[in-house]
Design a protein around this motif. Structure first.
Motif, short mmCIF file in Angstrom:
data_model
loop_
_atom_site.label_atom_id
_atom_site.label_comp_id
_atom_site.label_asym_id
_atom_site.label_seq_id
_atom_site.Cartn_x
_atom_site.Cartn_y
_atom_site.Cartn_z
N CYS A 139 3.25 3.68 -23.68
CA CYS A 139 4.17 4.49 -22.82
C CYS A 139 4.32 5.83 -23.66
O CYS A 139 4.99 6.72 -23.31
CB CYS A 139 5.65 3.82 -22.55
N TRP A 155 15.50 -9.76 -20.26
CA TRP A 155 15.71 -8.42 -20.58
C TRP A 155 15.59 -7.97 -22.17
O TRP A 155 16.19 -8.85 -22.92
CB TRP A 155 17.29 -8.07 -20.27
N ASP A 156 14.59 -7.04 -22.18
CA ASP A 156 14.31 -6.87 -23.82
C ASP A 156 14.82 -5.67 -24.23
O ASP A 156 14.90 -5.22 -25.33
CB ASP A 156 13.00 -6.75 -23.86
N TRP A 158 15.24 -2.63 -22.81
CA TRP A 158 14.65 -1.58 -22.06
C TRP A 158 14.61 -1.96 -20.62
O TRP A 158 14.78 -0.77 -19.72
CB TRP A 158 12.96 -1.30 -22.61
N GLN A 159 13.99 -3.01 -20.09
CA GLN A 159 14.06 -3.26 -18.61
C GLN A 159 13.72 -4.90 -18.60
O GLN A 159 13.64 -5.64 -19.49
CB GLN A 159 12.58 -2.66 -18.21
N TYR A 210 13.47 6.33 -17.60
CA TYR A 210 14.39 7.22 -18.41
C TYR A 210 14.07 7.29 -19.92
O TYR A 210 14.76 8.16 -20.51
CB TYR A 210 15.98 6.37 -18.22
N ILE A 211 13.04 6.94 -20.28
CA ILE A 211 12.60 6.92 -21.46
C ILE A 211 11.81 8.24 -21.93
O ILE A 211 11.95 8.95 -22.82
CB ILE A 211 11.68 5.87 -22.20
N CYS A 268 6.46 1.86 -17.22
CA CYS A 268 7.25 2.47 -18.19
C CYS A 268 8.51 2.95 -17.54
O CYS A 268 8.34 3.58 -16.63
CB CYS A 268 6.42 3.34 -19.08
N PRO A 269 9.88 2.55 -18.07
CA PRO A 269 10.90 2.98 -17.31
C PRO A 269 11.10 4.66 -17.59
O PRO A 269 10.82 5.27 -18.49
CB PRO A 269 12.22 2.40 -18.30
N TYR A 290 5.30 -1.51 -25.83
CA TYR A 290 5.58 -0.09 -25.02
C TYR A 290 4.80 1.09 -25.78
O TYR A 290 4.89 2.09 -25.45
CB TYR A 290 7.26 0.26 -25.23
#
Length: 199
Positions: A75, A15-16, A18-19, A37-38, A34-35, A72
């Motif tokens: 993203c 787990w970094d 972010w995800q 929620y960002i 890419c998550p 990321y």
């Protein structure tokens, strides 16, 4: 996912912040979406992917020898933000191009130096100054963002400029009151004319 087993010699589940990333074979780069929620609920129209690299020794890549690093950068929506800033600059530049000649016409003709027109001059001047301020601010955001970050949070206008703006707004209010009073007089006249015609 984090409690699942992984093959020997591969990078473990992690787990970094972010995800979650699944176990990955060594010398392999894994990609995940890419998550959402960002983006605060407004994600890009095309799905973007983040990446994380598993090195030969079965360890996740560490940037500059520090903690594990996930990439990321793909993203980012920085391009979209820059495009919006350019649109703002273009739109406000058109406003400046239209307002400046209008203001010059108002100032140059003596017939237009009356209280009614003064209100319009002040309105045009305020719109012109606002447009110039937005253009300067957007340009600073694009090319000199470090300058904006140095402005203190409790920034306030200099005392002299504040007095000038206060006098400017007071004169505008006086002009506005004159326009309203003349408008009321005209309405009163039209009402009396109608009453006379009825009688």
């Amino acid at each position: 996912m984090l409690t699942a087993s992984w093959p020997p010699g591969s990078c473990p589940n992690t787990w970094d912040g972010w995800q979650c990333w699944p176990a990955t074979l060594s010398d392999t780069e894994i990609k995940r979406p890419c998550p959402s929620y960002i983006y605060h609920g407004k994600g890009p129209s095309c799905a973007k992917e983040a990446s994380k690299r598993c090195q030969n020794a079965g360890h996740w890549y560490r940037r500059e020898g520090k903690q594990e690093w996930s990439n990321y950068s793909s993203c980012s929506v920085e391009e979209n933000i820059h495009r919006r800033l350019y649109v703002h600059i273009a739109a406000y530049s058109i406003s400046v191009a239209a307002l400046f000649p209008a203001l010059c016409i108002f100032i140059s003709y003596k017939q237009l130096r009356v209280h009614r027109i003064t209100l319009h001059k002040h309105l045009f001047l305020s719109l012109l100054l606002e447009a110039l301020g937005v253009i300067i601010f957007r340009l600073l955001q694009l090319y000199k963002n470090d300058v904006i970050q140095q402005i203190p949070v409790d920034f306030s206008l200099p005392a002299g400029l504040t007095k000038v703006l206060a006098g400017f707004s007071e004169e505008t209010l006086q002009t506005l009151s004159l326009v309203v009073s003349s408008f009321k007089k005209r309405i009163g006249r039209s009402v009396t004319l109608r009453e006379d015609s009825v009688v």
